[in-house]
Scaffold this motif. Structure first.
Motif, mmCIF file in Angstrom:
data_model
loop_
_atom_site.group_PDB
_atom_site.id
_atom_site.type_symbol
_atom_site.label_atom_id
_atom_site.label_comp_id
_atom_site.label_asym_id
_atom_site.label_seq_id
_atom_site.Cartn_x
_atom_site.Cartn_y
_atom_site.Cartn_z
ATOM 1 N N ARG A 1 5.076 -1.838 -2.935
ATOM 2 C CA ARG A 1 5.941 -0.941 -3.728
ATOM 3 C C ARG A 1 7.338 -1.045 -3.388
ATOM 4 O O ARG A 1 7.640 -1.248 -2.135
ATOM 5 C CB ARG A 1 5.163 0.432 -3.530
ATOM 6 N N PRO A 2 8.106 -0.552 -4.160
ATOM 7 C CA PRO A 2 9.518 -0.532 -3.803
ATOM 8 C C PRO A 2 10.033 0.211 -2.644
ATOM 9 O O PRO A 2 10.764 -0.070 -1.765
ATOM 10 C CB PRO A 2 10.243 -0.114 -5.193
ATOM 11 N N LYS A 3 9.181 1.376 -2.586
ATOM 12 C CA LYS A 3 9.587 2.424 -1.358
ATOM 13 C C LYS A 3 8.143 2.613 -0.834
ATOM 14 O O LYS A 3 7.230 2.797 -1.338
ATOM 15 C CB LYS A 3 10.207 3.345 -1.849
#
Length: 257
Positions: A90-92
């Protein structure tokens, strides 16, 4: 590390990697490395029991909430736990939280089975992998420490050059092909102290890359069929596994098809 001489039961815990996605059977169901491993044991041990609680798209928190307690209650000889990569992709991501949830899972599963197996999942080539590689390696370092503290076995697929070969990954570029799953099953089988039947580390034949136009066509198909739906699910908070039950929720005798 010493492993058990004989396994009579096996529970697999995790996400799509353990569910077996991309190793699709004619009826549309997925097989995968865990099924292949169970089949090996079932051939050798009459009455061998197997459950697979893994469901595609699950984050490590969902694995802890939905699978760990059920797996521990079955008290099998062998449990495999592979999770956390959906979080890492996931991006973060809060790596501290991911590591804490892995701690929780291992602390519950390790005393409930004869042998707990963790995994350094395969790497693969490409720009997405390069972006998340530091997180993956941080995750794997934590897994190594967990295994050392709890007597778990770690199957190291990450350092295998052949498993990074794109030819062993499906068209979605996220899941191993049938041959990829076969090699992973062989690696786990061997790590558990069994005699290898095939060399899972063997390199593939030399590869001539497809022409530019074919590569771009493949990229467009990937973007349309897999990347865009994945982005939409992330944006709307949905998962490919929402509402799906495990394919083998009960620890029952396994008869390979």
């Amino acid at each position: 590390m010493e492993t058990m001489d004989e396994y009579t039961s096996f529970v697999a815990v995790g996400d799509s990697f353990t569910e077996g996605m991309a190793d699709q059977l004619p009826d549309g169901s997925y097989r995968g490395w865990a099924d292949l491993l169970a089949a090996r044991f079932a051939t050798r041990t009459p009455g061998f029991r197997y459950a697979n609680l893994a469901v595609r798209g699950k984050l490590i928190g969902q694995i802890v909430d939905e699978q760990v307690e059920a797996a521990a209650a079955m008290t099998p000889d062998l449990i495999t736990l592979v999770g956390g990569l959906n979080d890492v992709l996931r991006p973060k991501v809060d790596m501290g939280r991911v590591q804490g949830l892995l701690d929780e899972a291992v602390e519950r599963l390790s005393p409930a089975c004869g042998q707990l197996v963790l995994m350094r999942s395969p790497g693969r080539n490409g720009p997405v992998m390069e972006r998340v590689r530091p997180r993956m390696e941080e995750l794997f370092e934590h897994i190594d420490g967990l295994a050392a503290r709890h007597g778990a076995l770690v199957v190291d697929l990450y350092e295998s050059p052949v498993l990074a070969d794109q030819r062993l990954w499906g068209v979605d570029r996220l899941h191993p092909t049938a041959e990829g799953h076969q090699r992973i099953a062989e690696a786990v089988w061997e790590a558990l102290g069994n005699e290898a039947q095939h060399d899972w580390r063997a390199a593939l034949p030399p590869h001539v890359p497809p022409r530019w136009l074919l590569r771009r066509g493949s990229d467009l198909r990937f973007a349309k069929e897999y990347l865009w739906p994945w982005i939409v699910r992330r944006a709307t908070g949905r998962s490919s596994g929402d509402g799906l039950p495990p394919k083998r929720p009960e620890l029952l005798p396994y008869e390979p098809s």
